[in-house]
Design a protein around this motif. Sequence first.
Motif, PDB file in Angstrom:
ATOM      1  N   GLN A   1     -57.197  75.655  28.743  1.00  0.00           N
ATOM      2  CA  GLN A   1     -58.478  76.304  29.016  1.00  0.00           C
ATOM      3  C   GLN A   1     -58.276  77.783  29.362  1.00  0.00           C
ATOM      4  OE1 GLN A   1     -59.992  73.368  31.973  1.00  0.00           O
ATOM      5  NE2 GLN A   1     -61.885  73.464  30.808  1.00  0.00           N
ATOM      6  N   LEU A   2     -57.229  78.070  30.110  1.00  0.00           N
ATOM      7  CA  LEU A   2     -56.958  79.459  30.508  1.00  0.00           C
ATOM      8  C   LEU A   2     -56.603  80.324  29.301  1.00  0.00           C
ATOM      9  CD1 LEU A   2     -54.968  78.777  33.778  1.00  0.00           C
ATOM     10  CD2 LEU A   2     -57.061  80.150  33.620  1.00  0.00           C
ATOM     11  N   MET A   3     -55.818  79.786  28.377  1.00  0.00           N
ATOM     12  CA  MET A   3     -55.436  80.581  27.212  1.00  0.00           C
ATOM     13  C   MET A   3     -56.631  80.852  26.307  1.00  0.00           C
ATOM     14  SD  MET A   3     -52.410  81.447  27.788  1.00  0.00           S
ATOM     15  CE  MET A   3     -52.551  81.189  29.578  1.00  0.00           C
ATOM     16  N   GLU A   4     -57.504  79.858  26.174  1.00  0.00           N
ATOM     17  CA  GLU A   4     -58.714  80.066  25.380  1.00  0.00           C
ATOM     18  C   GLU A   4     -59.596  81.127  26.027  1.00  0.00           C
ATOM     19  OE1 GLU A   4     -62.481  77.696  23.366  1.00  0.00           O
ATOM     20  OE2 GLU A   4     -60.910  76.563  24.393  1.00  0.00           O
ATOM     21  N   ALA A   5     -59.753  81.042  27.348  1.00  0.00           N
ATOM     22  CA  ALA A   5     -60.573  82.020  28.059  1.00  0.00           C
ATOM     23  C   ALA A   5     -59.956  83.404  27.992  1.00  0.00           C
ATOM     24  CB  ALA A   5     -60.740  81.593  29.516  1.00  0.00           C
ATOM     25  N   ALA A   6     -58.630  83.484  28.083  1.00  0.00           N
ATOM     26  CA  ALA A   6     -57.947  84.778  28.017  1.00  0.00           C
ATOM     27  C   ALA A   6     -58.168  85.451  26.676  1.00  0.00           C
ATOM     28  CB  ALA A   6     -56.451  84.590  28.277  1.00  0.00           C
ATOM     29  N   ALA A   7     -58.098  84.663  25.596  1.00  0.00           N
ATOM     30  CA  ALA A   7     -58.321  85.218  24.253  1.00  0.00           C
ATOM     31  C   ALA A   7     -59.740  85.766  24.127  1.00  0.00           C
ATOM     32  CB  ALA A   7     -58.068  84.146  23.199  1.00  0.00           C
ATOM     33  N   LYS A   8     -60.700  85.030  24.649  1.00  0.00           N
ATOM     34  CA  LYS A   8     -62.097  85.470  24.584  1.00  0.00           C
ATOM     35  C   LYS A   8     -62.346  86.689  25.465  1.00  0.00           C
ATOM     36  CE  LYS A   8     -64.097  80.975  23.381  1.00  0.00           C
ATOM     37  NZ  LYS A   8     -64.992  79.878  23.799  1.00  0.00           N
ATOM     38  N   ALA A   9     -61.776  86.672  26.664  1.00  0.00           N
ATOM     39  CA  ALA A   9     -61.958  87.803  27.583  1.00  0.00           C
ATOM     40  C   ALA A   9     -61.348  89.079  27.014  1.00  0.00           C
ATOM     41  CB  ALA A   9     -61.342  87.484  28.944  1.00  0.00           C
ATOM     42  N   ALA A  10     -60.165  88.951  26.416  1.00  0.00           N
ATOM     43  CA  ALA A  10     -59.499  90.114  25.824  1.00  0.00           C
ATOM     44  C   ALA A  10     -60.287  90.668  24.651  1.00  0.00           C
ATOM     45  CB  ALA A  10     -58.090  89.735  25.380  1.00  0.00           C
ATOM     46  N   ALA A  11     -61.056  89.781  23.985  1.00  0.00           N
ATOM     47  CA  ALA A  11     -61.880  90.197  22.844  1.00  0.00           C
ATOM     48  C   ALA A  11     -63.244  90.720  23.289  1.00  0.00           C
ATOM     49  CB  ALA A  11     -62.058  89.031  21.882  1.00  0.00           C
ATOM     50  N   GLY A  12     -63.477  90.734  24.601  1.00  0.00           N
ATOM     51  CA  GLY A  12     -64.732  91.273  25.119  1.00  0.00           C
ATOM     52  C   GLY A  12     -65.890  90.307  25.114  1.00  0.00           C
ATOM     53  N   GLN A  13     -65.619  89.022  24.917  1.00  0.00           N
ATOM     54  CA  GLN A  13     -66.689  88.037  24.898  1.00  0.00           C
ATOM     55  C   GLN A  13     -67.140  87.687  26.322  1.00  0.00           C
ATOM     56  OE1 GLN A  13     -66.509  84.635  22.278  1.00  0.00           O
ATOM     57  NE2 GLN A  13     -64.749  85.510  21.216  1.00  0.00           N
ATOM     58  N   THR A  14     -68.404  87.302  26.441  1.00  0.00           N
ATOM     59  CA  THR A  14     -68.937  86.858  27.723  1.00  0.00           C
ATOM     60  C   THR A  14     -68.600  85.386  27.923  1.00  0.00           C
ATOM     61  OG1 THR A  14     -70.779  88.409  27.584  1.00  0.00           O
ATOM     62  CG2 THR A  14     -71.027  86.561  29.109  1.00  0.00           C
ATOM     63  N   LEU A  15     -68.072  85.065  29.102  1.00  0.00           N
ATOM     64  CA  LEU A  15     -67.676  83.697  29.418  1.00  0.00           C
ATOM     65  C   LEU A  15     -68.585  83.118  30.499  1.00  0.00           C
ATOM     66  CD1 LEU A  15     -63.826  84.281  29.573  1.00  0.00           C
ATOM     67  CD2 LEU A  15     -64.996  82.871  27.897  1.00  0.00           C
ATOM     68  N   PRO A  16     -68.713  81.790  30.559  1.00  0.00           N
ATOM     69  CA  PRO A  16     -69.464  81.183  31.662  1.00  0.00           C
ATOM     70  C   PRO A  16     -68.818  81.558  32.991  1.00  0.00           C
ATOM     71  CG  PRO A  16     -68.942  79.564  29.963  1.00  0.00           C
ATOM     72  CD  PRO A  16     -68.161  80.787  29.627  1.00  0.00           C
ATOM     73  N   ARG A  17     -69.605  81.645  34.036  1.00  0.00           N
ATOM     74  CA  ARG A  17     -69.049  82.013  35.333  1.00  0.00           C
ATOM     75  C   ARG A  17     -68.141  80.918  35.871  1.00  0.00           C
ATOM     76  NH1 ARG A  17     -68.294  86.803  36.705  1.00  0.00           N
ATOM     77  NH2 ARG A  17     -68.754  86.552  38.925  1.00  0.00           N
ATOM     78  N   TRP A  18     -68.394  79.671  35.492  1.00  0.00           N
ATOM     79  CA  TRP A  18     -67.587  78.556  35.983  1.00  0.00           C
ATOM     80  C   TRP A  18     -67.335  77.593  34.840  1.00  0.00           C
ATOM     81  CZ3 TRP A  18     -69.239  75.024  40.716  1.00  0.00           C
ATOM     82  CH2 TRP A  18     -68.179  74.178  41.037  1.00  0.00           C
ATOM     83  N   ILE A  19     -66.065  77.395  34.515  1.00  0.00           N
ATOM     84  CA  ILE A  19     -65.655  76.419  33.517  1.00  0.00           C
ATOM     85  C   ILE A  19     -65.006  75.268  34.286  1.00  0.00           C
ATOM     86  CG2 ILE A  19     -64.219  75.965  31.496  1.00  0.00           C
ATOM     87  CD1 ILE A  19     -64.348  79.001  30.893  1.00  0.00           C
ATOM     88  N   LYS A  20     -65.716  74.145  34.369  1.00  0.00           N
ATOM     89  CA  LYS A  20     -65.256  73.031  35.197  1.00  0.00           C
ATOM     90  C   LYS A  20     -64.242  72.155  34.478  1.00  0.00           C
ATOM     91  CE  LYS A  20     -69.471  72.628  37.982  1.00  0.00           C
ATOM     92  NZ  LYS A  20     -70.523  71.703  38.502  1.00  0.00           N
ATOM     93  N   THR A  21     -63.363  71.561  35.274  1.00  0.00           N
ATOM     94  CA  THR A  21     -62.401  70.606  34.749  1.00  0.00           C
ATOM     95  C   THR A  21     -62.985  69.191  34.839  1.00  0.00           C
ATOM     96  OG1 THR A  21     -61.381  70.506  36.937  1.00  0.00           O
ATOM     97  CG2 THR A  21     -60.394  71.994  35.345  1.00  0.00           C
ATOM     98  N   ILE A  22     -62.422  68.279  34.039  1.00  0.00           N
ATOM     99  CA  ILE A  22     -62.888  66.899  33.988  1.00  0.00           C
ATOM    100  C   ILE A  22     -61.975  66.052  34.883  1.00  0.00           C
ATOM    101  CG2 ILE A  22     -63.269  64.907  32.497  1.00  0.00           C
ATOM    102  CD1 ILE A  22     -63.629  66.923  30.178  1.00  0.00           C
ATOM    103  N   GLU A  23     -62.587  65.330  35.824  1.00  0.00           N
ATOM    104  CA  GLU A  23     -61.791  64.620  36.818  1.00  0.00           C
ATOM    105  C   GLU A  23     -62.388  63.262  37.171  1.00  0.00           C
ATOM    106  OE1 GLU A  23     -60.299  68.752  38.946  1.00  0.00           O
ATOM    107  OE2 GLU A  23     -62.007  67.656  39.772  1.00  0.00           O
ATOM    108  N   GLY A  24     -61.575  62.403  37.777  1.00  0.00           N
ATOM    109  CA  GLY A  24     -62.018  61.068  38.167  1.00  0.00           C
ATOM    110  C   GLY A  24     -61.574  60.702  39.570  1.00  0.00           C
TER     111      GLY A  24
END
Length: 325
Positions: free
Chosen positions: A286-309
């Motif tokens: 998730q971090l690498m995907e977000a890093a690629a988008k952030a470096a490209a200047g894309q707007t990201l959600p303020r909170w990207i939640k993880t899936i847990e049980g």
Amino acid sequence: MRQLQRRTFTVILAGAGLAAAWSPLARAQAAGKKLVIGFAQTGAESEWRTANTESVKAAAKAAGHELKFSDAQQKQENQIKAIRSFITQKVDVIILAPLVTTGWDTVLKEAKAAKIPVILESRNVVVKDTSTWTTFIGSDFVEEGRRAAQWLLDNTKNTTGTVNIVELQGTVGSDPAIDRKKGFDEVLKGNARYKVIRSQTGDFTRAKGKEVMEAFLKAEGKKINVLYAHNDDMAIGAIQAIEEAGLKPGKDILVIGVAAVKGAFEAMIAGKMNVSVECNPLLGPQLMEAAAKAAAGQTLPRWIKTIEGVFPAEVAAKEFPNRKY
């Protein structure tokens, strides 16, 4: 009070792993540009944190990015120095796992001035200018606390008498410590039968968890019915203290942890721990995907939640082979 009896509890969310498949856009961006990413980690204080570090390193390598890694050894000043070093080196993206929530305003403003996006991972911050960070990738710590308390309510509802709880908090001032306590207290509020009689930081470490639990046992002895630990490492340390005191963890004292690391599953299989609320450390993809988008200047959600049980002892043996951390 009568001995508290365990009852079967259903896993809230099936699937412990974090698949986090990359989008075609993120793949194209990662393939088109090798990023230089600075990662300011808190330290290696627990099984969870070690797995978190390994996940980020592996994901960066798989994406072909250069990762500049800094282990702060549980000191905020070391993280601030690392961020300033990353700024000087002109990295493309900074990933910060903040040790505590406050004290980041100045250095994050410096990163913003240098036009370097900052991604928060696993823990959040409290700053005046929220535009100084791009997105937060991590858990809902309040919900984790709620789930721990709900398990306790569900599994003690057929008992009588006061339920005396001792709490091992995480690092003082850290996001998970604040929120896991908040969520736990929220669910138990208004139910006078449940009392937190001792609450102290164990700093998220096994050794400190054992030390503080020893003090709890000396002060309260057999009055303690439940241990709620903000992470599994502290719970495992506390289990050692309970056994050394001549009591049976998981039976004489119910043990609730957070993280769902392998050590917790081993303790549950051995009958020494009752439940672990998952907090997934495998955030690398998730971090690498977000890093690629952030470096490209894309707007990201303020909170990207993880899936847990939530994993009670009853399912530990079945789920253990699936654990990756």
